[in-house]
Design a protein around this motif. Structure first.
Motif, PDB file in Angstrom:
ATOM      1  N   ALA A 176       0.833  -1.251   0.083  1.00  7.54           N
ATOM      2  CA  ALA A 176       0.013  -0.123   0.051  1.00  7.54           C
ATOM      3  C   ALA A 176       0.885   1.313  -0.028  1.00  7.54           C
ATOM      4  N   TYR A 177       0.225   2.253  -0.586  1.00  9.68           N
ATOM      5  CA  TYR A 177       1.078   3.645  -0.874  1.00  9.68           C
ATOM      6  C   TYR A 177       0.919   4.091   0.713  1.00  9.68           C
ATOM      7  N   VAL A 178       1.878   4.887   1.210  1.00 10.19           N
ATOM      8  CA  VAL A 178       1.847   5.782   2.353  1.00 10.19           C
ATOM      9  C   VAL A 178       2.149   7.179   1.929  1.00 10.19           C
ATOM     10  N   SER A 179       1.112   7.974   2.317  1.00 11.86           N
ATOM     11  CA  SER A 179       1.263   9.675   2.161  1.00 11.86           C
ATOM     12  C   SER A 179       1.839  10.033   3.189  1.00 11.86           C
ATOM     13  N   PRO A 180       2.844  11.025   3.191  1.00 18.50           N
ATOM     14  CA  PRO A 180       3.524  11.410   4.178  1.00 18.50           C
ATOM     15  C   PRO A 180       2.525  12.720   4.883  1.00 18.50           C
ATOM     16  N   SER A 181       1.471  12.838   4.462  1.00 16.22           N
ATOM     17  CA  SER A 181       0.579  13.681   5.006  1.00 16.22           C
ATOM     18  C   SER A 181      -0.117  13.234   6.160  1.00 16.22           C
ATOM     19  N   VAL A 182      -0.091  12.036   6.628  1.00 16.76           N
ATOM     20  CA  VAL A 182      -0.673  11.420   7.661  1.00 16.76           C
ATOM     21  C   VAL A 182       0.522  11.412   8.835  1.00 16.76           C
ATOM     22  N   TYR A 183       1.606  11.565   8.591  1.00 18.24           N
ATOM     23  CA  TYR A 183       2.805  11.747   9.595  1.00 18.24           C
ATOM     24  C   TYR A 183       2.559  13.064  10.750  1.00 18.24           C
ATOM     25  N   PRO A 184       2.579  12.784  11.990  1.00 15.11           N
ATOM     26  CA  PRO A 184       2.529  13.968  12.676  1.00 15.11           C
ATOM     27  C   PRO A 184       4.052  14.941  12.652  1.00 15.11           C
ATOM     28  N   ASP A 185       4.702  14.298  12.337  1.00 13.95           N
ATOM     29  CA  ASP A 185       6.129  14.931  12.369  1.00 13.95           C
ATOM     30  C   ASP A 185       6.504  15.388  10.680  1.00 13.95           C
ATOM     31  N   LYS A 186       5.323  15.414   9.935  1.00 10.96           N
ATOM     32  CA  LYS A 186       5.712  15.629   8.676  1.00 10.96           C
ATOM     33  C   LYS A 186       6.447  16.975   8.164  1.00 10.96           C
TER      34      LYS A 186
ATOM     35  N   ASP B 299      -4.673   5.140   9.068  1.00 10.71           N
ATOM     36  CA  ASP B 299      -4.813   5.649   7.794  1.00 10.71           C
ATOM     37  C   ASP B 299      -5.152   4.406   6.683  1.00 10.71           C
ATOM     38  N   LEU B 300      -4.399   3.462   6.782  1.00 13.50           N
ATOM     39  CA  LEU B 300      -4.637   2.303   5.930  1.00 13.50           C
ATOM     40  C   LEU B 300      -5.813   1.574   6.198  1.00 13.50           C
TER      41      LEU B 300
ATOM     42  N   ASP C 163      -9.991  -0.345   0.623  1.00 12.42           N
ATOM     43  CA  ASP C 163      -9.006  -1.129  -0.097  1.00 12.42           C
ATOM     44  C   ASP C 163      -8.589  -2.309   0.894  1.00 12.42           C
ATOM     45  N   PRO C 164      -8.893  -3.529   0.263  1.00  7.79           N
ATOM     46  CA  PRO C 164      -8.380  -4.637   1.459  1.00  7.79           C
ATOM     47  C   PRO C 164      -7.048  -4.879   1.665  1.00  7.79           C
ATOM     48  N   GLU C 165      -6.018  -4.555   0.421  1.00  9.34           N
ATOM     49  CA  GLU C 165      -4.665  -4.672   0.573  1.00  9.34           C
ATOM     50  C   GLU C 165      -4.340  -3.601   1.755  1.00  9.34           C
ATOM     51  N   ALA C 166      -4.550  -2.520   1.622  1.00  9.74           N
ATOM     52  CA  ALA C 166      -4.052  -1.404   2.677  1.00  9.74           C
ATOM     53  C   ALA C 166      -4.524  -1.868   4.230  1.00  9.74           C
TER      54      ALA C 166
END
Length: 212
Positions: free
Chosen positions: A80-90, A185-186, A191-194
């Motif tokens: 699964a793709y991971v977006s940096p927007s979800v990180y608290p320390d982005k 987030d996932l 999305d079953p794979e996420a």
């Protein structure tokens, strides 16, 4: 396979789980001139301690069916793709996009199976396994001459694994707060794979999913 230490796994029970999830492997061999051959095949998997064996078959016209010797089988896990927007320390850490996944590379030696009785046994075991997985009951009838004749169109193989590499890239190189944010987030995606990756992350890091 490039595997940073944080993502390397040695527990073969995790390989068992990957194969149970998806036993449709990518099988790679190489000609003497360096040209690769690649096939995508369902297999039977057996493990006794550290001894691992994969069995399956090719169509006889497949050039790879003439190969013996070293081979690589790739077992594909969820990703699964991971977006940096979800990180608290982005912001302070200048985080960037990435991809989380699980995969196994099984290096070994291929043996061909061409004896009619051995092929019949292999097809019987393959069909019994996959028919049961979907609640069906087709079986290879050993006394059906029509089915026996069709065995001339395939070549079986056995891959005896000499080295197993497992890579579970699940944000282990991030702070726990980031890991928790990725899990949530996932798990919330349609999305079953996420969601599978989120479940792997929960088990790997001992974290919970507060979105559940």
């Amino acid at each position: 396979m490039y595997t940073p230490r944080a993502f390397a796994q040695t527990d073969l029970a995790r390989l068992d789980a990957l194969i149970a999830r998806d036993a449709f492997i990518t099988l790679i061999t190489q000609h003497d001139d360096g040209t690769p051959e690649v096939s995508h095949l369902p297999v039977l998997y057996a493990r006794d301690g550290a001894r691992i064996v994969l069995e399956g078959h090719w169509a006889k016209p497949n050039p790879q069916a003439r190969h013996t010797g070293k081979a690589l089988a790739i077992v594909h896990g969820p990703h699964a793709y991971v977006s940096p927007s979800v990180y608290p320390d982005k912001a302070q850490a200048a985080r960037v996009p990435t991809w989380n996944y699980a995969v196994a590379h099984l290096h070994g030696v291929l043996e061909r199976i061409e004896d009619t009785d051995a092929l019949a046994d292999l097809v019987d075991r393959l069909s019994a396994h996959y028919e049961a997985s979907i609640g069906r009951d087709w079986r290879f009838e050993h006394d059906d001459a029509r089915l026996i004749r069709q065995l001339a169109g395939i070549v079986g193989f056995r891959l005896v694994v000499e080295r197993a590499e497992l890579k579970f890239k699940l944000s282990q190189n991030h702070p726990r707060a980031n890991q928790q944010a990725v899990i949530e987030d996932l798990a919330a995606r349609d999305d079953p794979e996420a969601r599978e990756v989120a479940a792997l992350m929960r088990g790997d890091a001992g974290l919970t999913d507060t979105a559940d």
